[in-house]
Every structure is written in C-alpha cells, then in structure tokens.
Design a protein around this motif. Structure first.
Motif, short mmCIF file in Angstrom:
data_model
loop_
_atom_site.label_atom_id
_atom_site.label_comp_id
_atom_site.label_asym_id
_atom_site.label_seq_id
_atom_site.Cartn_x
_atom_site.Cartn_y
_atom_site.Cartn_z
N PHE A 194 31.62 32.54 41.43
CA PHE A 194 32.25 33.83 41.72
C PHE A 194 31.69 34.86 40.76
O PHE A 194 31.57 34.62 39.56
CB PHE A 194 33.77 33.72 41.54
CG PHE A 194 34.52 34.85 42.18
CD1 PHE A 194 34.98 34.75 43.48
CD2 PHE A 194 34.77 36.02 41.48
CE1 PHE A 194 35.67 35.79 44.08
CE2 PHE A 194 35.46 37.07 42.06
CZ PHE A 194 35.92 36.95 43.37
N SER A 195 31.33 36.02 41.30
CA SER A 195 30.80 37.10 40.49
C SER A 195 31.89 38.11 40.19
O SER A 195 32.55 38.62 41.09
CB SER A 195 29.64 37.80 41.22
OG SER A 195 29.22 38.95 40.49
N LEU A 196 32.07 38.41 38.91
CA LEU A 196 33.04 39.41 38.50
C LEU A 196 32.44 40.81 38.51
O LEU A 196 33.17 41.80 38.37
CB LEU A 196 33.56 39.08 37.09
CG LEU A 196 34.18 37.68 36.94
CD1 LEU A 196 34.57 37.43 35.50
CD2 LEU A 196 35.38 37.52 37.86
N SER A 197 31.13 40.91 38.68
CA SER A 197 30.43 42.20 38.78
C SER A 197 29.54 42.17 40.02
O SER A 197 28.33 41.92 39.92
CB SER A 197 29.58 42.46 37.53
OG SER A 197 30.37 42.56 36.38
N PRO A 198 30.12 42.39 41.20
CA PRO A 198 29.35 42.23 42.43
C PRO A 198 28.17 43.18 42.56
O PRO A 198 27.26 42.92 43.34
CB PRO A 198 30.38 42.47 43.54
CG PRO A 198 31.50 43.20 42.87
CD PRO A 198 31.53 42.73 41.46
N LEU A 213 34.78 38.86 49.79
CA LEU A 213 35.90 38.54 48.92
C LEU A 213 35.61 38.91 47.46
O LEU A 213 36.51 39.38 46.74
CB LEU A 213 36.24 37.06 49.03
CG LEU A 213 37.39 36.53 48.17
CD1 LEU A 213 38.67 37.31 48.42
CD2 LEU A 213 37.61 35.05 48.43
N GLN A 214 34.38 38.74 47.02
CA GLN A 214 34.04 39.08 45.64
C GLN A 214 34.14 40.59 45.42
O GLN A 214 34.58 41.04 44.35
CB GLN A 214 32.65 38.55 45.31
CG GLN A 214 32.65 37.03 45.18
CD GLN A 214 31.26 36.42 45.25
OE1 GLN A 214 30.55 36.36 44.25
NE2 GLN A 214 30.87 35.93 46.43
N PHE A 215 33.78 41.37 46.43
CA PHE A 215 33.96 42.82 46.34
C PHE A 215 35.43 43.19 46.41
O PHE A 215 35.90 44.09 45.69
CB PHE A 215 33.17 43.52 47.45
CG PHE A 215 31.69 43.58 47.22
CD1 PHE A 215 31.13 44.57 46.43
CD2 PHE A 215 30.85 42.64 47.79
CE1 PHE A 215 29.76 44.64 46.22
CE2 PHE A 215 29.47 42.68 47.59
CZ PHE A 215 28.93 43.68 46.79
N ALA A 216 36.18 42.50 47.28
CA ALA A 216 37.61 42.81 47.43
C ALA A 216 38.37 42.54 46.14
O ALA A 216 39.21 43.35 45.72
CB ALA A 216 38.20 41.99 48.59
N LEU A 217 38.09 41.41 45.49
CA LEU A 217 38.80 41.09 44.26
C LEU A 217 38.41 42.04 43.13
O LEU A 217 39.23 42.33 42.24
CB LEU A 217 38.53 39.64 43.85
CG LEU A 217 39.39 39.08 42.71
CD1 LEU A 217 40.88 39.29 42.98
CD2 LEU A 217 39.10 37.60 42.49
#
Length: 302
Positions: A194-198, A213-217
């Motif tokens: 999972f990337s915290l900085s998309p 989902l990575q952008f949404a979070l």
C-alpha cells in the motif's frame, strides 16, 4: 473492436525483446508519450506537444467529503438504487462511467488503468466524461488516448496512476527496492502493499479498484464504500454489456491478489480511523469479513 490493436502487441513484444524484462514497461509510453516533471508544473507530452497538465492527489482530497465510494461495473450494480449516493462522492472504475448522467449525476473522479478499455470504449469515454472531470489514468491509458484522440485530454484534470514496481522513466524495482521506500507499507510476506503517497506510485493489485483505493484513503474520509466490486462473478457480463459484446475479464482469476490487497488496505485504514463498507450482496469480499450493507439495495415500489 479488438481489446488491443495488433501494432500494440508487436510493440509490447519488441520492447521486451530489445530492452529486457526490467525495462519491458517502456512499452506503456513508447512511442511518443513523455512525462515532464518540475517543481511548478508537470506535463504530459505526446510527440513533443503538450496534451495535458498533471495534477496531484491533493486535488482529489480537496474535492472529496466524508464518504467516498469506489464504484465498479460488476453485475450487482444493475440492482442498486444509487439515488441516495452523495453528489461528487464516487470514484467510477472503467465501465462504471456508463452510470454518469443516468444514475450518477456527478462523480468525484474516474479511474482507468488498463489501455484495453480505451481501445474498446473510447466512444463511451467521449460521451460520458465531461470537461473538467478529475481522471486517474495510467501511463498506458494516456498513451492510448493520445493515439486515439490527443486533443481529448486537454480539458480534463489528470492525476497519474504510476505503477510503483514499474515506474515511468526508470527500471523495474525489486522487492528490496520497495522495502527501502519510506512511504509504502508491505504485508508480512511482501506480496501485498500500500502506498501512503500515491503521487509517487501505487501498488497495482489485479484491479483498478486497488489503485483507486490508495488514492481514496489518501483523502482520509470517514468511510470508503465498495459498490459493484463483485469479483466473484466477473465472468458474467458487466452491467453495461450484453452477452454478445462481453469483454474478457481477468478479475476472477486475480481474485486472491485483489482481495489480499484490499484486506491489507483495510488494516491500514483502521489505523487511520477509516471504515470500509461493502454494498455488494454477491462480492467476494463477503468471504473476508467485509460484511454487507443493503443501503443501496433496490426496494420494490410500495
């Protein structure tokens, strides 16, 4: 229409043959597409001419609210009543853009990462994606769009979906390379991430839902809902298809990989106080304790 023109298949094979596996993803932008990044503005160029300006994920966060819905084109969407969906809250994946104007007045964003969707549904994209729309597109999608209609991107707001393992402009990363990145999380086996900085890249997990989902979070809403993310019945026609024009889907085959990423993302979301809600009664997510909320289930008229 074929999922991919024959010349693209030739380019894909040729690039791998000439450059090898570590640079095989050069085919995503070759020939003609380039990304020019700077502190002031990042641009998408095609054959030397600017076709779009890239935005960052902060633009998505600024437009989002407390609820974000990731909406796929699974068959279950046919039986959903979307009238209660908050305006500007849905990230529409691939063929879910067919809902725009009929059942969803204004989406939050559109997300497409497989160029085959462009080759098959460019007319749907022209019809449904309005000027000013926020679009999460991969390198390959941008190049395919430029090959089809390079002027179409000019009035869209583009956020890049860059594959964290196969980033634009450089060699493929190894798992050890990924482990060195401060903005990523990996599960115990290293198979899901999972990337915290998309804006620096995202993990592709067998479905554009994983990328979205990575952008949404990143937007830190209170809840992230899943509609039409069925997975288990991916061999059936999508809600906008008939039996005759059904395109091949690798979603069912990739179920384990997709769910692995979504389950890992749920753990990270929980640490940030974000809840996941599944609104599909037939989703493979049911087998992994995502539960089911019938808020959008169509009710018979009374």
């Amino acid at each position: 229409m074929a999922d991919r023109p024959w010349h693209r298949s030739l380019i894909k094979s040729g690039v791998r043959l000439v450059l090898g596996g570590s640079l095989a993803h050069v085919q995503d932008w070759f020939p003609g597409l380039s990304i020019v990044r700077s502190q002031n503005v990042s641009e998408v160029l095609y054959r030397g001419s600017r076709v779009a300006v890239l935005a960052g994920p902060d633009q998505l966060r600024e437009r989002s609210g407390e609820q974000i819905y990731i909406v796929g084109s699974g068959p279950s969407i046919r039986d959903c009543d979307l009238s209660g969906l908050e305006s500007g809250s849905a990230i529409l994946l691939n063929g879910a853009i067919g809902l725009i104007g009929d059942r969803i007045a204004e989406p939050l964003a559109i997300a497409i990462e497989d160029e085959r969707f462009v080759w098959r549904h460019i007319e749907m994209m022209r019809k449904k994606i309005a000027p000013g729309s926020l679009c999460l597109f991969s390198i390959a999608v941008l190049r395919a769009l430029c090959e089809s209609d390079k002027g179409w991107l000019a009035d869209k707001t583009i956020i890049l979906i860059d594959n964290i393992y196969k980033p634009y402009g450089t060699r493929r990363r190894t798992l050890d390379d990924i482990r060195q990145l401060q903005y990523v999380r990996l599960d115990a086996t290293g198979s899901a991430g999972f990337s915290l900085s998309p804006d620096r890249g995202v993990f592709l997990g067998g479905s554009v839902a994983v990328s979205a989902l990575q952008f949404a979070l990143y937007c830190t809403p209170k809840t992230i809902g899943f509609l039409g993310i069925d997975i288990s019945n991916a061999s059936e026609p999508r809600f906008y298809e008939t039996g005759r024009d059904t395109a091949f889907s690798g979603i069912a085959r990739a179920e384990d990989r997709i769910v692995e990423h979504l389950v890992f993302a749920r753990q990270i979301a929980g640490e940030r106080g974000v809840s996941f809600i599944n609104y599909s009664p037939v989703s493979a997510l049911l087998k992994y304790d995502f539960g089911y909320d019938d808020r959008f289930a169509a009710r018979p008229n009374t």
